[in-house]
Write a protein that holds these residues in place. Structure first.
Motif, PDB file in Angstrom:
ATOM      1  N   VAL A   1       0.843  -1.195   0.000  1.00 30.19           N
ATOM      2  CA  VAL A   1       0.000   0.000   0.000  1.00 30.19           C
ATOM      3  C   VAL A   1       0.877   1.244   0.000  1.00 30.19           C
ATOM      4  CG1 VAL A   1      -1.645   1.355   1.352  1.00 30.19           C
ATOM      5  CG2 VAL A   1      -1.980  -1.108   1.085  1.00 30.19           C
ATOM      6  N   ARG A   2       1.901   1.233   0.843  1.00 28.98           N
ATOM      7  CA  ARG A   2       2.820   2.373   0.894  1.00 28.98           C
ATOM      8  C   ARG A   2       3.583   2.525  -0.423  1.00 28.98           C
ATOM      9  NH1 ARG A   2       6.649   3.384   6.039  1.00 28.98           N
ATOM     10  NH2 ARG A   2       4.558   3.707   6.868  1.00 28.98           N
ATOM     11  N   LEU A   3       3.997   1.409  -1.014  1.00 26.70           N
ATOM     12  CA  LEU A   3       4.721   1.445  -2.287  1.00 26.70           C
ATOM     13  C   LEU A   3       3.863   2.071  -3.382  1.00 26.70           C
ATOM     14  CD1 LEU A   3       7.258   0.582  -3.895  1.00 26.70           C
ATOM     15  CD2 LEU A   3       6.110  -1.611  -4.300  1.00 26.70           C
ATOM     16  N   TRP A   4       2.610   1.666  -3.476  1.00 20.21           N
ATOM     17  CA  TRP A   4       1.726   2.220  -4.506  1.00 20.21           C
ATOM     18  C   TRP A   4       1.349   3.665  -4.222  1.00 20.21           C
ATOM     19  CZ3 TRP A   4       0.199   0.962  -9.269  1.00 20.21           C
ATOM     20  CH2 TRP A   4       0.510  -0.320  -9.731  1.00 20.21           C
ATOM     21  N   ARG A   5       1.306   4.052  -2.963  1.00 14.08           N
ATOM     22  CA  ARG A   5       1.035   5.448  -2.640  1.00 14.08           C
ATOM     23  C   ARG A   5       2.154   6.333  -3.191  1.00 14.08           C
ATOM     24  NH1 ARG A   5       0.314   5.172   2.961  1.00 14.08           N
ATOM     25  NH2 ARG A   5      -1.822   4.459   2.563  1.00 14.08           N
ATOM     26  N   GLN A   6       3.382   5.859  -3.046  1.00 13.48           N
ATOM     27  CA  GLN A   6       4.514   6.605  -3.607  1.00 13.48           C
ATOM     28  C   GLN A   6       4.470   6.599  -5.135  1.00 13.48           C
ATOM     29  OE1 GLN A   6       7.723   4.407  -1.847  1.00 13.48           O
ATOM     30  NE2 GLN A   6       7.575   5.429   0.138  1.00 13.48           N
ATOM     31  N   SER A   7       4.048   5.467  -5.702  1.00 13.91           N
ATOM     32  CA  SER A   7       3.978   5.360  -7.159  1.00 13.91           C
ATOM     33  C   SER A   7       2.924   6.290  -7.738  1.00 13.91           C
ATOM     34  CB  SER A   7       3.681   3.915  -7.567  1.00 13.91           C
ATOM     35  OG  SER A   7       4.744   3.061  -7.197  1.00 13.91           O
ATOM     36  N   ARG A   8       1.789   6.438  -7.040  1.00 11.95           N
ATOM     37  CA  ARG A   8       0.752   7.352  -7.514  1.00 11.95           C
ATOM     38  C   ARG A   8       1.258   8.787  -7.533  1.00 11.95           C
ATOM     39  NH1 ARG A   8      -2.693   4.460  -4.108  1.00 11.95           N
ATOM     40  NH2 ARG A   8      -2.961   6.241  -2.714  1.00 11.95           N
TER      41      ARG A   8
END
Length: 250
Positions: free
Chosen positions: A39-46
């Motif tokens: 979840v944290r990884l995709w938040r950064q990706s967004r």
């Protein structure tokens, strides 16, 4: 939390994790609070509008898996069995907070109330002279056009989960903020799930879980658990609205 070391937690936190683990087992990991790293990884990706790299996804998914949590109800401890795990309670804690707010209101003699936290809401007795609290949701007519439809709720919770507000488009593909914990990828099937239940905790968490399960498996789960569920599909040119067999609000 430190891995392999039992950590005492509050009663509320233990209750939330315990309910989350039950739902994880029921859905084969479609709902999983250990998904914090991805979840944290995709938040950064967004924020960067970039898909996570293969290596970063692999590193994150190694730390995910509801089987890596050990609960001790007697001592009220939680043990994380892998290093650098991170819990994300975003799919259930808000609903739990809504339930707790309503509980406090009832303890203080308030019997007609509407508690809401973003897409999660809970009602008790209806306003005087009304059949229920008015709530608008998106419905679809016979031509596939989306329009607002009014529900009247009393002593019921309603939660909606989907990618209508939180998503990112990368290389022409739309990725939801809702992550499939089993794959580590943001959802690309555009659906919005509404669940009506007796508690906001149940409505909140099941809306997220069914979003990940998808239409068929989600409706199978709704039927098995006798849940009132609406699924609005947005991937096709003609939108569709599917109702579970338990849906009774129209």
């Amino acid at each position: 939390m430190i891995s392999h070391a039992p950590v005492p937690v509050s009663g509320d936190l233990f209750n939330i994790i315990q309910q989350s683990q039950q739902l994880a087992h029921e859905t084969g990991g479609a709902f999983d609070v250990t998904a914090g790293p991805i979840v944290r990884l995709w938040r950064q990706s967004r924020k960067r509008a970039q898909i996570p790299t293969v290596d970063s996804l692999a590193s994150s998914t190694q730390r995910v898996g509801f089987q890596k949590i050990q609960l001790n109800p007697r001592k009220r401890t939680v043990t994380l069995l892998a290093p650098n795990m991170q819990l994300d309670l975003g799919g259930i804690a808000k609903g739990y907070a809504v339930d707790e707010a309503m509980r406090i209101l009832k303890q203080n003699g308030i019997r007609r109330a509407f508690v809401t936290a973003s897409g999660d809401m809970l009602t008790s007795g209806p306003p005087i002279g009304s059949e229920g609290w008015r709530v608008e949701i998106r419905a679809v007519d016979e031509f596939g056009n989306i329009y607002p439809r009014t529900l009247h709720l009393k002593h019921q919770a309603l939660s909606t989960s989907g990618d209508t507000e939180q998503f990112v488009e990368i290389n022409g593909r739309r990725y939801s903020h809702i992550i499939d914990p089993r794959t580590g990828i943001g959802l690309t099937n555009r659906i919005a799930v509404t669940v009506v239940a007796a508690s906001s905790t149940v409505a909140d968490s099941r809306a997220t879980a069914i979003s990940v399960l998808g239409i068929k498996k989600g409706m199978d789960y709704a039927k098995q658990k006798k849940l009132q569920v609406l699924i609005l599909t947005l991937n096709e040119e003609k939108h569709r609205l599917l109702k579970s067999t338990q849906w009774k609000l129209w």
